[in-house]
Design an enzyme around this catalytic site. Structure first.
Site, PDB file in Angstrom:
ATOM      1  N   HIS A 122       1.345  -1.092   0.073  1.00  0.00           N
ATOM      2  CA  HIS A 122      -0.011   0.082  -0.079  1.00  0.00           C
ATOM      3  C   HIS A 122       0.774   0.872  -0.293  1.00  0.00           C
ATOM      4  O   HIS A 122       1.896   1.513   0.437  1.00  0.00           O
ATOM      5  CB  HIS A 122      -0.866   0.211   1.149  1.00  0.00           C
ATOM      6  CG  HIS A 122      -1.845  -0.923   1.002  1.00  0.00           C
ATOM      7  ND1 HIS A 122      -2.940  -1.347   0.669  1.00  0.00           N
ATOM      8  CD2 HIS A 122      -1.517  -2.360   1.805  1.00  0.00           C
ATOM      9  CE1 HIS A 122      -3.924  -2.258   1.161  1.00  0.00           C
ATOM     10  NE2 HIS A 122      -2.747  -2.967   1.808  1.00  0.00           N
ATOM     11  N   LYS A 187      27.892  -8.139  15.129  1.00  0.00           N
ATOM     12  CA  LYS A 187      29.049  -9.315  14.638  1.00  0.00           C
ATOM     13  C   LYS A 187      29.365  -9.618  13.921  1.00  0.00           C
ATOM     14  O   LYS A 187      28.391 -10.063  12.683  1.00  0.00           O
ATOM     15  CB  LYS A 187      29.009 -10.391  15.531  1.00  0.00           C
ATOM     16  CG  LYS A 187      29.633 -11.771  16.362  1.00  0.00           C
ATOM     17  CD  LYS A 187      29.359 -13.195  16.874  1.00  0.00           C
ATOM     18  CE  LYS A 187      30.788 -13.863  16.815  1.00  0.00           C
ATOM     19  NZ  LYS A 187      30.198 -15.120  18.019  1.00  0.00           N
TER      20      LYS A 187
END
Length: 239
Positions: A122, A187
């Protein structure tokens, strides 16, 4: 862990029926389905639109309360499609919705409840428009954690891990772990350390299938049809 009382012959018949259902009802809806697939409860896999392709040795696990849904709603003619590579794992509740293009390369694992979409569906101001779409790609050996969301225009790099519940709105580099909302890298993985992938699991598929057969026969050795029916109809504590 509760004992499984089902006889081996019933289990094998059930597995054969799942394969028959996949071949008869799901394969015709797919652009391509590779060899060596395992669909668990395939009647809870919902496919809509196309093209949708699934490569060799896919494992797709669906459940009554967590259907797997693969849907293509093109935003323009010639667009839209889902391409799933080889050795991939799709867990219960996974939804993949495409308006542009979604590519999931080999050895990827999608955990329970993962949602991958390449469109807003949308517009922000025009709520009756289709919204903006941009292709999504998961490179080889990506692991997407429980209930994570991968949004339009995102590329997730090779070997990277997306943490549970993360919302990925930007690209994630190779060999990283990303978590949070929005997902950020926390990480870096060592690219020189060898990765064991699902392709390694399937290096000798015939031998692997035989190992499963032997294991099922061993755990079902003392199971009988009458005993299984009795425990189904009159379960007792500890069954």
């Amino acid at each position: 862990m509760r004992k499984d009382h089902c006889p081996y012959a019933i289990k094998r018949a059930y597995l054969r029926f799942q394969k028959f259902y996949t071949d008869h009802f799901l394969r015709p809806q797919l652009e391509g389905l590779g060899r060596g697939f395992v669909f668990m409860r395939p009647w809870h896999v919902a496919l809509f639109g196309g093209p949708i392709t699934i490569g060799d040795f896919a494992t797709v696990i669906a459940a009554p309360d967590k259907k797997v849904r693969l849907s293509v709603w093109p935003d323009e003619n010639g667009r839209g499609g889902i391409e799933i590579g080889r050795f991939n794992l799709i867990s219960p509740g996974v939804r993949i919705s495409s308006a542009a293009r979604i590519v999931i390369e080999d050895n990827c694992m999608l955990a329970n409840g993962v949602y991958i979409t390449d469109s807003d569906w949308h517009g922000i101001y025009d709520r009756i428009s289709f919204g903006r779409a941009a292709p999504v790609r998961l490179k080889k050996n990506v692991w997407v954690g429980d209930s994570a969301i991968v949004c339009k225009g995102v590329t997730i790099g090779e070997n990277s891990v997306i943490g549970a519940g993360a919302i990925v709105v930007d690209d994630v580099p190779d060999n990283c772990i990303a978590v949070g909302n929005p997902a950020t890298v926390v990480k870096h993985l060592d690219p020189d350390t060898p990765f064991t992938t699902r392709a390694d699991w399937y290096k000798a598929p015939a031998r692997l299938d035989r190992q499963f057969v032997l294991w099922e026969q061993a755990v079902s050795r003392d199971n009988t049809l009458l005993g299984w029916l009795r425990h189904l109809l009159f379960p007792t504590r500890g069954d």
